[in-house]
Write a protein that holds these residues in place. Structure first.
Motif, PDB file in Angstrom:
ATOM      1  N   GLY A  76       1.030  -1.577  -3.770  1.00 25.40           N
ATOM      2  CA  GLY A  76       1.840  -0.727  -4.647  1.00 25.40           C
ATOM      3  C   GLY A  76       2.858   0.075  -3.857  1.00 25.40           C
ATOM      4  N   SER A  77       3.754   0.729  -4.600  1.00 27.45           N
ATOM      5  CA  SER A  77       4.730   1.615  -3.929  1.00 27.45           C
ATOM      6  C   SER A  77       4.082   2.986  -3.697  1.00 27.45           C
ATOM      7  N   PHE A  78       3.246   3.403  -4.646  1.00 25.52           N
ATOM      8  CA  PHE A  78       2.564   4.701  -4.572  1.00 25.52           C
ATOM      9  C   PHE A  78       3.544   5.848  -4.353  1.00 25.52           C
ATOM     10  N   ASP A  79       4.647   5.775  -5.104  1.00 26.30           N
ATOM     11  CA  ASP A  79       5.661   6.828  -5.015  1.00 26.30           C
ATOM     12  C   ASP A  79       5.211   8.025  -5.863  1.00 26.30           C
ATOM     13  N   LEU A  80       5.476   9.219  -5.416  1.00 26.02           N
ATOM     14  CA  LEU A  80       5.104  10.453  -6.126  1.00 26.02           C
ATOM     15  C   LEU A  80       3.632  10.346  -6.566  1.00 26.02           C
ATOM     16  N   PHE A  81       2.773  10.179  -5.610  1.00 25.79           N
ATOM     17  CA  PHE A  81       1.355   9.852  -5.819  1.00 25.79           C
ATOM     18  C   PHE A  81       0.748  10.615  -7.000  1.00 25.79           C
ATOM     19  N   HIS A  82       0.140   9.873  -7.914  1.00 29.52           N
ATOM     20  CA  HIS A  82      -0.375  10.507  -9.130  1.00 29.52           C
ATOM     21  C   HIS A  82      -1.788  10.034  -9.440  1.00 29.52           C
ATOM     22  N   GLU A  83      -2.324  10.607 -10.509  1.00 28.23           N
ATOM     23  CA  GLU A  83      -3.690  10.328 -10.938  1.00 28.23           C
ATOM     24  C   GLU A  83      -3.952   8.831 -11.170  1.00 28.23           C
ATOM     25  N   GLY A  84      -2.946   8.140 -11.738  1.00 26.62           N
ATOM     26  CA  GLY A  84      -3.084   6.697 -11.999  1.00 26.62           C
ATOM     27  C   GLY A  84      -3.340   5.946 -10.697  1.00 26.62           C
ATOM     28  N   HIS A  85      -2.617   6.329  -9.657  1.00 30.26           N
ATOM     29  CA  HIS A  85      -2.808   5.700  -8.344  1.00 30.26           C
ATOM     30  C   HIS A  85      -4.220   5.981  -7.836  1.00 30.26           C
ATOM     31  N   TYR A  86      -4.619   7.260  -7.940  1.00 40.63           N
ATOM     32  CA  TYR A  86      -5.932   7.681  -7.426  1.00 40.63           C
ATOM     33  C   TYR A  86      -7.044   6.883  -8.104  1.00 40.63           C
ATOM     34  N   LYS A  87      -6.963   6.810  -9.413  1.00 39.16           N
ATOM     35  CA  LYS A  87      -8.023   6.128 -10.178  1.00 39.16           C
ATOM     36  C   LYS A  87      -8.052   4.641  -9.864  1.00 39.16           C
ATOM     37  N   VAL A 140      12.906   4.793  -5.289  1.00 35.43           N
ATOM     38  CA  VAL A 140      11.687   5.331  -4.692  1.00 35.43           C
ATOM     39  C   VAL A 140      12.058   6.638  -3.988  1.00 35.43           C
ATOM     40  N   VAL A 141      11.295   7.703  -4.276  1.00 33.63           N
ATOM     41  CA  VAL A 141      11.648   9.026  -3.775  1.00 33.63           C
ATOM     42  C   VAL A 141      11.012   9.306  -2.406  1.00 33.63           C
ATOM     43  N   ASP A 142       9.685   9.091  -2.313  1.00 33.40           N
ATOM     44  CA  ASP A 142       8.987   9.435  -1.067  1.00 33.40           C
ATOM     45  C   ASP A 142       9.235   8.389   0.020  1.00 33.40           C
ATOM     46  N   SER A 143       9.259   8.847   1.257  1.00 34.08           N
ATOM     47  CA  SER A 143       9.414   7.915   2.370  1.00 34.08           C
ATOM     48  C   SER A 143       8.127   7.115   2.524  1.00 34.08           C
ATOM     49  N   ILE A 144       8.205   6.010   3.224  1.00 33.17           N
ATOM     50  CA  ILE A 144       7.007   5.177   3.384  1.00 33.17           C
ATOM     51  C   ILE A 144       5.917   5.947   4.139  1.00 33.17           C
ATOM     52  N   ILE A 145       6.312   6.801   5.052  1.00 35.21           N
ATOM     53  CA  ILE A 145       5.334   7.600   5.823  1.00 35.21           C
ATOM     54  C   ILE A 145       4.550   8.495   4.852  1.00 35.21           C
ATOM     55  N   GLU A 199       0.628   8.250   3.822  1.00 33.61           N
ATOM     56  CA  GLU A 199      -0.182   9.457   4.035  1.00 33.61           C
ATOM     57  C   GLU A 199      -0.967   9.809   2.760  1.00 33.61           C
ATOM     58  N   ASN A 200      -0.299   9.684   1.603  1.00 32.88           N
ATOM     59  CA  ASN A 200      -0.966  10.004   0.335  1.00 32.88           C
ATOM     60  C   ASN A 200      -2.103   9.031   0.017  1.00 32.88           C
ATOM     61  N   VAL A 201      -1.891   7.756   0.329  1.00 33.94           N
ATOM     62  CA  VAL A 201      -2.963   6.764   0.118  1.00 33.94           C
ATOM     63  C   VAL A 201      -4.128   7.097   1.051  1.00 33.94           C
ATOM     64  N   LYS A 202      -3.796   7.429   2.297  1.00 31.60           N
ATOM     65  CA  LYS A 202      -4.818   7.756   3.299  1.00 31.60           C
ATOM     66  C   LYS A 202      -5.682   8.934   2.840  1.00 31.60           C
ATOM     67  N   LYS A 203      -5.001   9.961   2.300  1.00 34.69           N
ATOM     68  CA  LYS A 203      -5.696  11.195   1.900  1.00 34.69           C
ATOM     69  C   LYS A 203      -6.793  10.959   0.859  1.00 34.69           C
ATOM     70  N   THR A 204      -6.674   9.892   0.059  1.00 41.06           N
ATOM     71  CA  THR A 204      -7.697   9.651  -0.970  1.00 41.06           C
ATOM     72  C   THR A 204      -9.035   9.302  -0.327  1.00 41.06           C
ATOM     73  N   ASP A 237      -9.797   1.573   3.639  1.00 33.66           N
ATOM     74  CA  ASP A 237     -10.358   1.360   4.979  1.00 33.66           C
ATOM     75  C   ASP A 237      -9.254   0.893   5.921  1.00 33.66           C
ATOM     76  N   LYS A 238      -8.239   0.288   5.335  1.00 30.75           N
ATOM     77  CA  LYS A 238      -7.116  -0.169   6.142  1.00 30.75           C
ATOM     78  C   LYS A 238      -5.847  -0.082   5.292  1.00 30.75           C
ATOM     79  N   ILE A 239      -4.763   0.400   5.896  1.00 31.92           N
ATOM     80  CA  ILE A 239      -3.492   0.451   5.155  1.00 31.92           C
ATOM     81  C   ILE A 239      -2.497  -0.442   5.884  1.00 31.92           C
ATOM     82  N   ILE A 240      -1.863  -1.334   5.126  1.00 33.79           N
ATOM     83  CA  ILE A 240      -0.852  -2.204   5.734  1.00 33.79           C
ATOM     84  C   ILE A 240       0.474  -2.001   4.994  1.00 33.79           C
ATOM     85  N   VAL A 241       1.526  -2.554   5.592  1.00 34.52           N
ATOM     86  CA  VAL A 241       2.849  -2.415   4.979  1.00 34.52           C
ATOM     87  C   VAL A 241       3.250  -3.767   4.398  1.00 34.52           C
ATOM     88  N   GLU A 242       3.730  -3.766   3.165  1.00 31.33           N
ATOM     89  CA  GLU A 242       4.199  -5.016   2.552  1.00 31.33           C
ATOM     90  C   GLU A 242       5.719  -5.030   2.610  1.00 31.33           C
TER      91      GLU A 242
END
Ligand code: CTP
Length: 444
Positions: free
Chosen positions: A8-19, A49-54, A58-63, A67-72
């Motif tokens: 996913g893009s996981f831009d402006l990380f939200h509840e939908g992403h978390y769930k 897309v508003v947020d930078s990839i970094i 970071e937002n995906v990591k925080k959840t 176990d592993k994050i890759i870049v598509e």
């Protein structure tokens, strides 16, 4: 161990992403999350897309679920990743149901129910009110612009202005927008921004009036026909805290920016020569074929050919000279503009009644870059060397007419409160207006 993957893009990380990540994790023992690059998002038409990839990583990591994050970053990567990481389950939200069934040949595919009433798009809309845009001019470029603008979120074209009532009313009807022909001030009043696509000689006055009223301006090239004019516009823009952007579409295209990056990487050594050609045999009834003052090849295409020259050799040229073939009215049918710089030279070739190979060649001390016609809609280019067998090819996505990229830049700068784009700078814009001025003086 069951390995699960999701993207996913996981831009402006939200509840939908978390769930989604929470449930994806529960499907197995090990969760891999692919976060898309901006370039990849752009190439599939997701331009805002508003947020930078970094930040998105970071937002995906925080959840704590990944176990592993890759870049598509490219099409076809999902199959590669499934093999590479021995993935058992591919999962994604139900908005994609059916889209990834082709992956069933490689692993199990599960579509998870999407969380209702939340999305990055929705948050973007709430966070950034829609920019109301008016178009000045209703000619060819304006007609191409409106369909392109539909691909950029965060902005809406609401009206058009042209002092010729019939034209603007026809245009307004065609695109379902308000038409104004009487009063430019009334037209400006409800707007946040204007796109100026009128006749060359009117750009300056319209841009000045809009900036003075505090409106952001995206202005077709040539924005100004003298240095003084360009300087004045940037000064007014600054005084009124407005964004002023010259619409040279190539400057904002992903492929052209990639080309600049490769050219500057040192792979072709020091850049010593840039040769850019843009010609089109224009219909004899068009404005560029008929207007002795503001028609002709150089005013029409010179901003495009000067773009790679100034980007790669700088704006501090030592000299510029012009050679033109003109018709009886003095309109340049074909013009060569030669530049010298401390570190090299450049040639711009433009024409409206001569056809040549529309290519861009960037020559360096170790090799050269060739971008074939139409290089101004940069889709591909090649790096070549002395050894003719050694060639490196680059391709980039270029969607639609390309106008969506400049508009997307315009919107994201406004949203972020920025007032300049590194993709085409004030200095480059002023230098180009200066060359236009010299050309027009020489033509007298
Ligand atoms: N997702 C979800 N529920 C939502 C929004 C997204 O389950 N309300 C899921 C998507 O289906 C996808 C993942 O979260 O599996 C990442 O989605 P992404 O496209 O980044 O999020 P969106 O909010 O859908 O973004 P946009 O509005 O830009 O399309």
């Amino acid at each position: 161990m069951t390995r699960v993957i999701t993207y996913g893009s996981f831009d402006l990380f939200h509840e939908g992403h978390y769930k989604l990540l929470e449930r994806a994790k529960k499907l197995g023992d090990y969760l891999i999350v692919g976060v898309t690059t901006e370039q990849y998002d752009e190439s599939r038409g997701k331009l805002n897309v508003v947020d930078s990839i970094i930040d998105r990583i970071e937002n995906v990591k925080k959840t704590g679920f990944a176990d592993k994050i890759i870049v598509e970053d490219h099409v076809g990567q999902k199959v590669e990743d499934i093999h590479k990481y021995s993935v058992d389950i591919f999962t994604i939200g139900s908005d994609w149901t059916g889209e990834f069934d082709y992956l069933k040949d490689f692993c199990k595919v599960i579509y998870l129910e999407r969380t209702k009433e939340i999305s990055s798009t929705l948050i973007r809309k709430q966070k950034y009110p829609i920019i109301k845009l008016g178009i000045v001019g209703t000619g060819r470029i304006a007609s191409r612009f409106i369909p392109e603008a539909k691909f950029v979120s965060g902005i809406e074209t609401v009206s058009a202005y042209n002092p010729h009532r019939e034209s603007v009313e026809r245009f307004g009807k065609r695109f379902g927008i308000r038409a104004e022909s009487e009063n430019f001030e009334n037209f400006l009043e409800p707007l946040d921004a204007v796109y100026i696509a009128s006749l060359h000689q009117t750009h300056f006055e319209y841009a000045k009036a809009a900036l003075n009223r505090g409106k952001h301006v995206l202005c077709e090239k040539p924005m100004a026909l003298s240095r003084v004019q360009a300087l004045e516009l940037y000064t007014i823009a600054k005084a009124n805290d407005c964004l002023l952007m010259e619409a040279i579409k190539t400057a904002y295209c992903p492929g052209f920016n990639q080309l600049l990056g490769v050219a500057r990487s040192g792979i072709i050594g020091n850049i010593v020569d840039v040769e850019a050609c843009f010609t089109r045999i224009a219909d004899t009834e068009t404005r560029e074929s008929k207007d002795p003052n503001y028609g002709g090849g150089f005013l029409e295409f010179g901003n495009h050919t000067m773009l790679p020259i100034f980007k790669l050799l700088g704006t501090q040229y030592k000299s510029v000279s012009f050679d033109s073939i003109k018709d009886v009215r003095g309109i340049d049918l074909y013009t060569k503009a030669s530049f010298t710089f401390d570190r090299g030279m450049a040639l711009s070739k433009t024409g409206i009644a001569v056809k040549s190979e529309g290519q861009l060649i960037i020559a360096g001390t170790k090799g050269y870059i060739l971008a074939e016609s139409p290089w101004w809609l940069t889709k591909s280019f090649e790096v070549r060397f002395e050894n003719a067998y050694k060639k490196e090819q680059y391709t980039a996505k270029f969607l639609g007419d390309g106008l969506r990229y400049e508009l997307s830049e315009f919107v994201s700068l406004i949203h972020n409160g920025e007032r300049k784009s590194y993709k085409f700078t004030e200095e480059e814009s002023i230098a180009m207006a200066g060359v236009m001025e010299k050309f027009m003086e020489m033509r007298k």
